[in-house]
Design a protein around this motif. Structure first.
Motif, PDB file in Angstrom:
ATOM      1  N   SER A  83       1.019  -1.329   0.011  1.00 42.12           N
ATOM      2  CA  SER A  83       0.101   0.166  -0.156  1.00 42.12           C
ATOM      3  C   SER A  83       0.874   1.183  -0.060  1.00 42.12           C
ATOM      4  O   SER A  83       1.851   1.311   0.661  1.00 42.12           O
TER       5      SER A  83
ATOM      6  N   GLN B 220      -4.695   5.216  -9.186  1.00 39.42           N
ATOM      7  CA  GLN B 220      -4.989   4.294  -8.043  1.00 39.42           C
ATOM      8  C   GLN B 220      -5.739   3.147  -8.781  1.00 39.42           C
ATOM      9  O   GLN B 220      -5.488   1.921  -8.312  1.00 39.42           O
ATOM     10  N   ASN B 221      -6.386   3.371  -9.847  1.00 36.30           N
ATOM     11  CA  ASN B 221      -7.102   2.454 -10.483  1.00 36.30           C
ATOM     12  C   ASN B 221      -6.389   1.325 -10.975  1.00 36.30           C
ATOM     13  O   ASN B 221      -6.468   0.040 -11.061  1.00 36.30           O
TER      14      ASN B 221
ATOM     15  N   GLN C  88      -3.952  -1.243  -9.314  1.00 36.30           N
ATOM     16  CA  GLN C  88      -4.549  -2.217  -8.693  1.00 36.30           C
ATOM     17  C   GLN C  88      -4.326  -3.680  -9.271  1.00 36.30           C
ATOM     18  O   GLN C  88      -3.851  -4.832  -8.843  1.00 36.30           O
TER      19      GLN C  88
ATOM     20  N   ASN D 252      -1.344  -5.278  -7.883  1.00 39.26           N
ATOM     21  CA  ASN D 252      -1.764  -5.555  -6.323  1.00 39.26           C
ATOM     22  C   ASN D 252      -1.309  -4.347  -5.402  1.00 39.26           C
ATOM     23  O   ASN D 252      -0.755  -4.258  -4.400  1.00 39.26           O
TER      24      ASN D 252
ATOM     25  N   THR E 158      -2.053  -0.773  -3.609  1.00 34.92           N
ATOM     26  CA  THR E 158      -3.631  -0.091  -3.129  1.00 34.92           C
ATOM     27  C   THR E 158      -2.852   1.370  -2.938  1.00 34.92           C
ATOM     28  O   THR E 158      -2.007   1.495  -2.154  1.00 34.92           O
TER      29      THR E 158
END
Lengths: 308, 519
Positions: free
Chosen positions: B361, B381-382, B385, B388, B390
Motif C-alpha cells: 500500500s 489508483q485504479n 490495482q 496489487n 493499493t
C-alpha cells in the motif's frame, strides 16, 4: 446610551488582539514556507533561506508577534511579501469594492426578502406563501458559484444585457449583487415570515384591529416593527459576513475585493496581508454588530432602556 | 382589495428606488472594454490571464502573470524566438573572450520609457541588482558580480565564476530584462508598481487585482505596434475567460484549459492556438522510501500506467505522452527515447522479480486546485490495482504540498516543471542532481554519480554538440532508472478571436503581443 456605545467600542480592542493572536498562531504553525512559495519550486534552497532571514521568519514566535503588534500600534501594517505594497493601502484599495458589493447585495436581499416575508405571513398557506417558501429553499440551496455562472451564461453571454466580469461601471454590479442577494434574501424571507407570524398572533395586534385600525397600518407599523428584531439580526450578520468578502462570487465575476485578496494571501502565505485583512474584517464585523445593537434600541424601546 | 394594492404599491416603489439607485451608481474610469458591443475597438488589444501581475519589477517576482506583462515592457540583451533560437536583442552581437567571459556590443539609440538613453551602465546596474534578488537571483546566479566590466557606453563584458554554457539562454529570460538606474532608484520600494523599460509598450494604468493598461511607446527603436492600448484583465476562472472571448469583450484568452477546447473550437468566431510548451507533468517517486528505492518497482509502475490514455482522457489530447524528462521544445531533448508503454504483464514480471508479487500500500499526493492532476491520481489508483498496489490519494494545499514534499514525507507525488530557459540545464539540474535534493527541485531525492558528472560537464562545456551528447546520455540513464513516471509534455493553449493575426506562441508561455494585428 452614549456610555453603552463607548463601552462597546472599548471592548473591541481585546477582541482585535485576541483575533490577531489566533490568526498569527495558525499561520505560524501551518505548513508552507512563504519564502519558498514566493520563489517557486525551482529556486535554490540558499535563496529561500536568505529570503527567510530577510523576512525575519526564523525569529522565535513571540518575537515575531511582538514586533507585529508594536508596528500596528504605530499604524504600520507592514508590506505584502509578494507585492511589496503597504498592506493598509492594499486593503483600503479594495474595500470600496467590497463595500459596494456587500451593500447592494444586502439591498437586493432586503427588497426581495422583507416584502415577500410579510406577504407570506399575512397570507399564510396561500399559493404565494407556498411558492415563496419553495423559492426560499431553492435560494438557500443554490451554490453561489453555480448561480453566478448561470447568471453570466444567461444574462451576459446569451442576452448580452450585462458584462460578464469586472467591476468598473454600474452594469457590473447587477449580476453579482443579485447572486449575493438571493441567498441572503431566502434567509430574510423565512425569518421575516416566522417572526411576523408570531407577532400577528399577539394580543396587541388583535386590539389594534379591534380599535378599527386600517389593516396596512396594523401590519406595517404595529406588527412589522416588533417582528424586525430577529430580521435585523440576520441582515446585520449577512452584511458583516459580506464585508469579509464574498470570495466565491468575487472569484466568478473577477471582482477585486477583500475576499479574493485574502484567499490569495493565504495561499501565498503572505502573512502581513492575511494579518491586516483579518484585523480589518474583525473591525468591520464588530462595528456592524454594534450598529445592529444600536438599531435595536431604535426599534424597541424596551431594549433601549437596557443600554446604560 | 385596498390592502393588496397598498402592498403592491410598496413593492413597486421599492423596486423603482432600487432601479434608480442602481442606475445612478457612480462610474469609475475604465478603459474602453467594448463590453457593450460584440466587436472590439480596434485600437486596443485585450488579453485575459488567470491572475493579475504581482509586480512589474523583474527582480521582484517569478510568477507567470507578471512575466507575461513584463515581456511587453522590458527587453533583454539576448532574445529567444519561437524556436528557442538565440537572436540579438538589446545586444547586437557578442563574442566569447575567454572561457568565463562574453563581450556584448549594445544597440545604440535605444530609449527608456522615461526618455533616458540605454547604455552599458544600465546593464551593469541591472545585473548587479538581479544578483541580489531573492526571487530570481538564481537565474543570473552564475554571473560573477566582480566580472562585469564596462568597456565603453555600448560595450560591456560579463563574466561567470565558472564556465557556464547556458549563460546566453539565461540572459534571454525575462528576469534579465534591462532596467533604468534612475527610474529604479527614484521609486525605491514602489518600483514594482511603476516600471520603466525599453519595450514597445509602457505602463499607463494599473488597477490592482483587476486590469493593467499599457500604452504604446512611440519612441521604440524598431517595433511599431498597430494598436495604441494593450490591456491585461485578470479573470480567474477558465470558463469565464472563454465566455468573455465569446462575447468579444476580450481578444485573447490565455491559459485555456483542456475542458474549454471544444467550446472554442466549435465556435466559428474563435480560433484555438496550440503549440508545444516548455512544461511537463510527471509523477515522482520518493527514492528514499522502500520499495521505491528498487528500480524494478519503479519501472513496473511505469509499465502499469496507461500514459497514452491519460493524455487523451485527462488532457483531452493536449500535449503529448512523455518518454523522458525533457519536452521536445528544449534544446538537446532526446526524442529517441522509448516510452515504457502500457504493459501489465511486464509490470507483473518486474514486481515478481522484486519479490513484491502481492503488492503493497502506498499514497499519492496531489496539490489542490489542479483538476487534471487529481484525475491522474485517480486513474493511477485504479490501474495500480492490477499489480496489487493499493494507493490512497491525498490532496494537499499548495503551500503545504511544497513544504512536505521538500522534506521527503511523500511516497508518490504529481508535479510539473517548466524549463523556462529552454536549456536542458534548467530542465535537468535542479530535478536530478544529487546536490538539489528537496526544496531545490529534486523531490524524488534521486542520486546518480554518473548523471551528476554528465550534468556538471554539460554545464561547463561551450560546444553545443558536446553538450547535446552529454545531455542525451543523462536522459537515457534517467529514463531507465525511472525516478519518475513520465506522463505528459504540455502545450500552450491560447484562444483568440478570428480577427486577430500575427500571434505566435512562445514555448515558455511568455507570448509577445505587440506584433499582433487586427484583420
Amino acid at each position: 446610551m452614549h456610555r453603552y456605545i463607548f463601552r462597546r467600542l472599548l471592548l473591541m480592542l481585546p477582541v482585535m488582539i485576541g483575533v490577531t493572536f489566533i490568526v498569527f498562531t495558525m499561520m505560524y504553525f501551518t505548513p508552507g514556507d512563504p519564502a519558498r512559495i514566493m520563489l517557486g519550486e525551482s529556486a535554490p534552497e540558499d535563496a529561500v533561506q536568505r529570503l527567510r532571514e530577510d523576512m525575519g521568519l526564523n525569529d522565535p514566535f513571540l518575537m515575531q508577534f511582538g514586533r507585529y503588534v508594536t508596528n500596528v500600534a504605530r499604524g504600520d501594517f507592514g508590506r505584502s511579501y509578494t507585492q511589496r505594497r503597504p498592506v493598509a493601502t492594499m486593503i483600503i484599495d479594495r474595500f470600496p469594492t467590497t463595500l459596494k458589493l456587500a451593500t447592494w447585495g444586502v439591498i437586493v436581499s432586503i427588497v426581495i426578502g422583507i416584502p415577500t416575508g410579510i406577504i407570506s405571513a399575512t397570507k399564510q398557506y396561500s399559493l404565494f406563501d407556498n411558492v415563496s417558501m419553495v423559492l426560499a429553499l431553492v435560494g438557500v440551496s443554490m451554490p453561489n458559484f453555480w448561480q453566478g455562472l448561470m447568471m453570466i451564461i444567461i444574462f451576459a453571454l446569451n442576452l448580452r444585457w450585462f458584462p460578464a466580469s469586472g467591476f468598473t461601471t454600474w452594469k457590473h454590479i447587477v449580476l453579482p449583487a443579485i447572486t449575493l442577494g438571493t441567498s441572503s434574501a431566502a434567509q430574510i424571507t423565512r425569518m421575516t415570515r416566522s417572526s411576523m407570524l408570531e407577532v400577528i398572533r399577539q394580543d396587541y395586534i388583535r386590539t389594534a384591529r379591534a380599535k378599527g385600525q386600517v389593516e396596512s397600518v396594523v401590519i406595517n407599523q404595529h406588527a412589522l416593527k416588533n417582528a424586525l428584531i430577529p430580521v435585523v439580526t440576520v441582515i446585520g450578520l449577512s452584511f458583516g459576513g459580506l464585508l469579509g468578502g464574498a470570495v466565491l462570487t468575487e472569484s466568478i465575476f473577477s471582482i477585486p475585493g477583500v475576499g479574493s485578496l485574502m484567499i490569495q494571501a493565504i495561499r501565498q502565505r503572505d502573512y502581513p496581508v492575511v494579518q491586516g485583512g483579518v484585523l480589518f474584517i474583525a473591525l468591520s464585523f464588530s462595528l456592524v454588530n454594534l450598529l445592529v445593537d444600536i438599531l435595536y434600541a431604535f426599534i424597541d424601546p424596551r431594549i433601549k432602556a437596557q443600554y446604560k | 382589495m385596498k390592502k393588496n394594492r397598498k402592498m403592491l404599491a410598496l413593492l413597486s416603489l421599492m423596486l423603482v428606488v432600487v432601479l434608480v439607485a442602481v442606475g445612478c451608481g457612480s462610474t469609475t474610469d475604465a478603459p474602453v472594454t467594448g463590453d457593450d458591443k460584440p466587436s472590439v475597438a480596434k485600437d486596443e488589444l485585450i488579453i485575459a490571464s488567470p491572475s493579475d501581475a504581482v509586480s512589474l519589477d523583474p527582480h521582484g517576482t517569478n510568477d507567470a502573470s507578471s512575466a507575461l506583462v513584463m515581456k511587453q515592457i522590458y527587453e533583454t540583451l539576448v532574445v529567444q524566438d519561437e524556436n528557442m533560437d538565440l537572436k540579438p536583442g538589446l545586444a547586437t552581437s557578442w563574442e566569447k573572450i575567454d572561457d568565463l567571459t562574453f563581450e556584448f556590443k549594445l544597440r545604440e539609440g535605444v530609449k527608456f520609457h522615461n526618455g533616458e538613453d540605454f547604455t552599458a551602465k544600465d546593464v551593469e546596474f541591472t545585473l548587479l541588482r538581479a544578483l541580489k534578488s531573492d526571487h530570481i537571483g538564481h537565474i543570473v546566479g552564475p554571473i560573477n558580480s566582480e566580472a562585469i566590466e564596462i568597456i565603453d557606453d555600448y560595450t560591456i563584458r560579463i563574466g561567470t565564476s565558472e564556465p557556464f554554457a547556458p549563460l546566453l539562454a539565461h540572459l534571454a529570460h525575462g528576469a534579465s530584462g534591462m532596467l533604468n538606474e534612475k527610474a529604479v532608484t527614484e521609486k525605491g520600494d514602489d518600483y514594482g508598481q511603476h516600471p520603466v523599460g525599453t519595450g514597445p509598450f509602457m505602463l499607463a494604468n494599473w488597477s490592482n487585482g483587476e486590469f493593467i493598461e499599457l500604452t504604446r511607446f512611440d519612441d521604440h527603436h524598431s517595433v511599431k505596434p498597430e494598436f495604441k492600448t494593450m490591456t491585461f484583465k485578470a479573470i480567474s476562472e477558465a470558463t469565464n475567460r472563454t465566455i468573455e472571448l465569446e462575447i468579444g469583450s476580450i481578444d485573447i484568452a490565455n491559459n485555456v484549459t483542456p475542458n474549454e477546447i471544444k467550446r472554442i473550437e466549435d465556435n466559428s468566431d474563435l480560433i484555438l492556438l496550440r503549440d508545444p510548451s516548455l512544461g511537463n507533468n510527471y509523477i515522482g517517486f520518493n527514492l528514499t522510501k522502500a520499495p521505491f528505492d528498487d528500480v524494478r518497482v519503479r519501472q513496473a509502475i511505469n509499465y502499469a500506467l496507461d500514459v497514452d490514455t491519460i493524455v487523451e482522457a485527462v488532457y483531452q489530447g493536449v500535449g503529448s505522452p512523455a518518454a523522458g524528462a525533457l519536452g521536445p521544445s528544449v534544446f538537446a531533448a532526446h526524442t529517441g527515447l522509448e516510452q515504457y508503454g502500457y504493459n501489465v504483464e511486464k509490470a507483473k514480471e518486474l514486481m515478481k522479480e522484486a519479490g513484491l508479487e502481492n503488492g503493497f500500500s502506498t499514497t499519492i499526493w496531489v496539490n489542490d486546485g489542479n483538476r487534471q492532476r487529481m484525475d491522474i491520481a485517480e486513474i493511477l489508483q485504479n490501474q495500480l490495482q492490477q499489480i496489487n498496489i493499493t494507493t490512497d490519494v491525498q490532496v494537499l494545499e499548495w503551500g503545504a504540498y511544497l513544504e512536505n514534499t521538500s522534506k521527503g514525507e511523500h511516497d508518490m507525488f504529481i508535479l510539473g516543471w517548466t524549463t523556462v530557459t529552454g536549456d536542458p540545464d534548467y530542465g535537468l539540474y535542479a530535478l536530478f542532481h544529487s546536490t538539489q535534493h528537496g526544496p531545490a527541485g529534486n523531490r524524488t531525492f534521486y542520486s546518480n554519480p554518473k548523471v551528476d558528472e554528465l550534468l556538471d560537464s554539460a554545464r561547463r562545456t561551450a560546444d553545443p554538440a558536446e553538450r547535446e551528447r552529454l545531455y542525451k546520455e543523462a536522459q537515457e540513464i534517467i529514463r531507465d532508472e525511472a525516478p519518475w513516471i513520465f506522463v505528459q509534455d504540455n502545450e500552450n493553449l491560447v484562444g483568440i478571436r478570428n480577427n486577430i493575426s500575427g500571434l505566435s506562441l512562445h514555448p515558455a508561455g511568455h507570448h509577445i503581443f505587440y506584433n499582433v494585428s487586427f484583420k
